[in-house]
Design an enzyme around this catalytic site. Structure first.
Site, PDB file in Angstrom:
ATOM      1  N   PHE A   1       6.152  33.348 -26.744  1.00  0.00           N
ATOM      2  CA  PHE A   1       5.300  32.495 -27.587  1.00  0.00           C
ATOM      3  C   PHE A   1       3.959  32.179 -26.929  1.00  0.00           C
ATOM      4  O   PHE A   1       2.992  31.832 -27.594  1.00  0.00           O
ATOM      5  CB  PHE A   1       6.007  31.187 -27.943  1.00  0.00           C
ATOM      6  CG  PHE A   1       7.290  31.393 -28.709  1.00  0.00           C
ATOM      7  CD1 PHE A   1       7.466  32.488 -29.527  1.00  0.00           C
ATOM      8  CD2 PHE A   1       8.335  30.475 -28.597  1.00  0.00           C
ATOM      9  CE1 PHE A   1       8.649  32.701 -30.229  1.00  0.00           C
ATOM     10  CE2 PHE A   1       9.519  30.663 -29.288  1.00  0.00           C
ATOM     11  CZ  PHE A   1       9.679  31.783 -30.101  1.00  0.00           C
TER      12      PHE A   1
ATOM     13  N   ASP B   1      15.574   9.157 -27.311  1.00  0.00           N
ATOM     14  CA  ASP B   1      16.237  10.129 -28.185  1.00  0.00           C
ATOM     15  C   ASP B   1      16.500   9.560 -29.583  1.00  0.00           C
ATOM     16  O   ASP B   1      16.477  10.296 -30.562  1.00  0.00           O
ATOM     17  CB  ASP B   1      17.567  10.543 -27.530  1.00  0.00           C
ATOM     18  CG  ASP B   1      18.234  11.725 -28.229  1.00  0.00           C
ATOM     19  OD1 ASP B   1      17.528  12.706 -28.522  1.00  0.00           O
ATOM     20  OD2 ASP B   1      19.452  11.662 -28.489  1.00  0.00           O
TER      21      ASP B   1
ATOM     22  N   HIS C   1      14.424   7.696 -34.882  1.00  0.00           N
ATOM     23  CA  HIS C   1      15.293   7.424 -36.029  1.00  0.00           C
ATOM     24  C   HIS C   1      15.420   5.932 -36.340  1.00  0.00           C
ATOM     25  O   HIS C   1      15.257   5.506 -37.483  1.00  0.00           O
ATOM     26  CB  HIS C   1      16.690   7.997 -35.801  1.00  0.00           C
ATOM     27  CG  HIS C   1      16.695   9.451 -35.421  1.00  0.00           C
ATOM     28  ND1 HIS C   1      15.829  10.364 -35.967  1.00  0.00           N
ATOM     29  CD2 HIS C   1      17.457  10.153 -34.547  1.00  0.00           C
ATOM     30  CE1 HIS C   1      16.066  11.568 -35.456  1.00  0.00           C
ATOM     31  NE2 HIS C   1      17.046  11.463 -34.588  1.00  0.00           N
TER      32      HIS C   1
HETATM   33  C1  BG6 Z   1      19.062  13.830 -32.774  1.00  0.00           C
HETATM   34  C2  BG6 Z   1      19.336  13.427 -31.351  1.00  0.00           C
HETATM   35  O1  BG6 Z   1      17.727  13.602 -33.096  1.00  0.00           O
HETATM   36  O2  BG6 Z   1      19.901  13.092 -33.647  1.00  0.00           O
HETATM   37  C3  BG6 Z   1      20.797  13.638 -31.021  1.00  0.00           C
HETATM   38  O3  BG6 Z   1      18.542  14.197 -30.470  1.00  0.00           O
HETATM   39  C4  BG6 Z   1      21.675  12.941 -32.022  1.00  0.00           C
HETATM   40  O4  BG6 Z   1      21.085  13.159 -29.714  1.00  0.00           O
HETATM   41  C5  BG6 Z   1      21.284  13.308 -33.444  1.00  0.00           C
HETATM   42  O5  BG6 Z   1      23.012  13.332 -31.767  1.00  0.00           O
HETATM   43  C6  BG6 Z   1      22.030  12.458 -34.460  1.00  0.00           C
HETATM   44  O6  BG6 Z   1      21.789  12.940 -35.749  1.00  0.00           O
HETATM   45  P1  BG6 Z   1      22.831  12.710 -36.922  1.00  0.00           P
HETATM   46  O7  BG6 Z   1      22.165  13.266 -38.139  1.00  0.00           O
HETATM   47  O8  BG6 Z   1      24.073  13.458 -36.537  1.00  0.00           O
HETATM   48  O9  BG6 Z   1      23.077  11.235 -37.005  1.00  0.00           O
END
Ligand code: BG6
EC number: 1.1.1.49
Length: 489
Positions: free
Chosen positions: A93, A232, A237
């Site tokens: 890349f 993370d 999130h």
């Molecule tokens: C990811 C993280 O963004 O989300 C992971 O890097 C985590 O560590 C995952 O396990 C969780 O996603 P979901 O959709 O399974 O709740």
């Protein structure tokens, strides 16, 4: 067959043999194809550094599909049609000369979508190389998280991308925004006046956001140990969920109207000083315990681990939002690996009525709760108080849910994976469900001060047993304010 097929595009997936691509992206593209959404001429270019026979790599992708798409959704006809869209190209890349071969695979009349499922450190290099061969014009780029590991490094990545691509063609993924129930937060809040009129400090006492995972580190120790649970999960999130709960109503559903409101929330997050850290934030790290009745190792005994790490696998914290709507309403956030179950849920706790007239011993029942479950069993429940039935019950109160389970109610409809929705929106050129540069940066700014505080204090994370709900200190965090985690989990 859905009414709206997408325009034809060339979907170039950088990092096509990586875990994310094999586990999530190819299955999501397959599902879009199966739903009849992809244009007949849409091509998928699987790009990775592995050389050798393309057919061998394409077979690995096929195997991943067989493994990750549920058997009842995988037919040989659908699979054959999908695989016919794929080509594999081995390339470095960061080597400009390798892009000549890529150029040959892209039809000039098609929309090019470049999806970077690679470490963020190479995003800038890929962008520059795409531009050098004339593949940047009109192209949309999709950036996976994590974008950097702090404000400075995320700015460097975003700036390198911005040298080539304007913000309106950059799609930053936070896959939580593609989850059906997360999108439902917008509908729930802004299509129901019932809730929106109550959605403030006059009526809400506090909010809980829990994102618990049953899994441990699953062979990702190298990556995770550099990141930790705050970077993370919270930086992206959980803060995105907080924004969707806390933001003011946008004036319309356009990407920028929604993002402007989210940014206001991030800017209003109260910083947590080093002196407050001990009371407001709990870091944990799991030690050996059990999951589903079988013994599991601690974080420091996982594959490829070292025994010294003080990276956190659990965070619980109290966030406060300094604005008119939320003054005095704490948001308790909690997320961890190796918890007893996979559970993502938001609980809105409403205040008690101003004057209490029922039996004193029932006082603790008072206060409605709106429970928004993101996974598993997506749905919404409103905990309401009614009178217990029966002549002998007097005015005895009972707390019970008004339930809306999405899977039961819309039984026929399959709940799409977050990545299906997100890939569809990129193909449609709709940025609503993607994160703008300033959102990422304000989120980092807030998280950086916590990380900085931890460094200054130099305290090790608190141990918790794998399969438990985290260190006891996370219970103290909320009970200190006279509250408890919903369901006393
Ligand atoms: C990811 C993280 O963004 O989300 C992971 O890097 C985590 O560590 C995952 O396990 C969780 O996603 P979901 O959709 O399974 O709740």
């Amino acid at each position: 067959m859905p009414a709206m097929k997408l325009e034809s595009c060339t979907f170039a997936l950088f990092g096509a043999l990586g875990d994310l691509a094999l586990r999530k992206l190819f299955p999501a593209l397959y599902q879009l194809d199966r739903a009849g959404l992809l244009h007949d001429a849409t091509r998928i270019l699987a790009l990775a550094r592995e050389t050798g026979e393309p057919s061998g790599h394409l077979r690995a992708i096929e195997q991943a599909l067989r493994l990750h798409v549920p058997a009842k959704e995988l037919t040989e006809t659908d699979l054959t049609r999908f695989l016919a869209r794929l080509s594999y190209l081995g390339m470095d890349f960061l080597k400009a000369e390798d892009y000549a071969a890529l150029l040959e695979h892209v039809s000039p009349q098609d929309q090019l979508i470049a999806y970077f499922a690679t470490p963020a450190s190479v995003y800038g290099g890929i962008c520059a190389n795409l531009a050098a061969v004339g593949l940047a014009e009109g192209t949309r780029v999709v950036l996976e998280k994590p974008i950097g590991h702090d404000l400075t490094s995320s700015r460097a990545v975003n700036d390198a991308v911005a040298q080539v691509f304007p913000e309106n063609r950059v799609y930053r993924i936070d896959h939580y925004l593609g989850k059906e129930t997360v999108q439902n937060l917008i509908a729930l809040r802004f299509a129901n006046s019932l809730f929106e009129t109550q959605w403030n400090q006059n009526h809400i006492s506090h909010v809980e956001i829990t994102v618990a995972e049953k899994v441990g580190i699953e062979g990702r120790w190298g990556y995770f140990d550099q990141a930790g649970q705050l970077r993370d999960m919270i930086q992206n999130h959980l803060l995105q969920l907080l924004c969707l709960i806390a933001m003011d109503p946008p004036s319309d559903l356009s990407a920028d109207s929604i993002r402007d409101e989210k940014v206001k929330v991030l800017k209003a997050l109260e910083p947590i000083s080093v002196e407050q850290l001990g009371q407001r934030v709990v870091r944990g790290q799991y030690v050996a315990g059990s999951s589903d009745g079988r013994p599991v190792p601690g974080y420091l005994e996982e594959e490829n681990s070292n025994t010294q790490s003080d990276t956190e696998t659990f965070v619980a914290l109290r966030a406060d939002i300094r604005n008119w709507r939320w003054a005095g309403v704490p948001f308790y956030l909690r997320t961890g690996k190796r918890m007893p179950q996979k559970l993502s849920q938001i609980v809105i706790h409403f205040k008690a009525p101003p004057h209490y007239i029922f039996a004193p011993e029932q006082r603790q029942l008072i206060g409605n709760k709106l429970i928004i479950r993101l996974q598993p069993d997506e749905g919404i429940a409103l905990q309401v108080l009614t009178k217990d039935q029966g002549l002998d019950k007097g005015m005895q109160l009972r707390s019970g849910p008004l339930q809306l389970s999405f899977s039961d109610t819309y039984r026929s409809a399959r709940i799409p994976d977050a990545y299906e929705r997100l890939l569809l929106e990129v193909m449609r050129g709709n940025q609503n469900l993607f994160v703008r540069k300033d959102e990422i940066e304000y989120a980092w700014q807030w998280c950086d001060q916590l990380i900085d505080g931890w460094h200054r204090l130099g305290e090790a994370p608190k141990p918790y047993t794998a399969g438990s709900w985290g260190p006891m200190a996370s219970v103290a965090l909320i009970t200190r304010d006279g509250r408890s985690w919903y369901g006393d989990l």
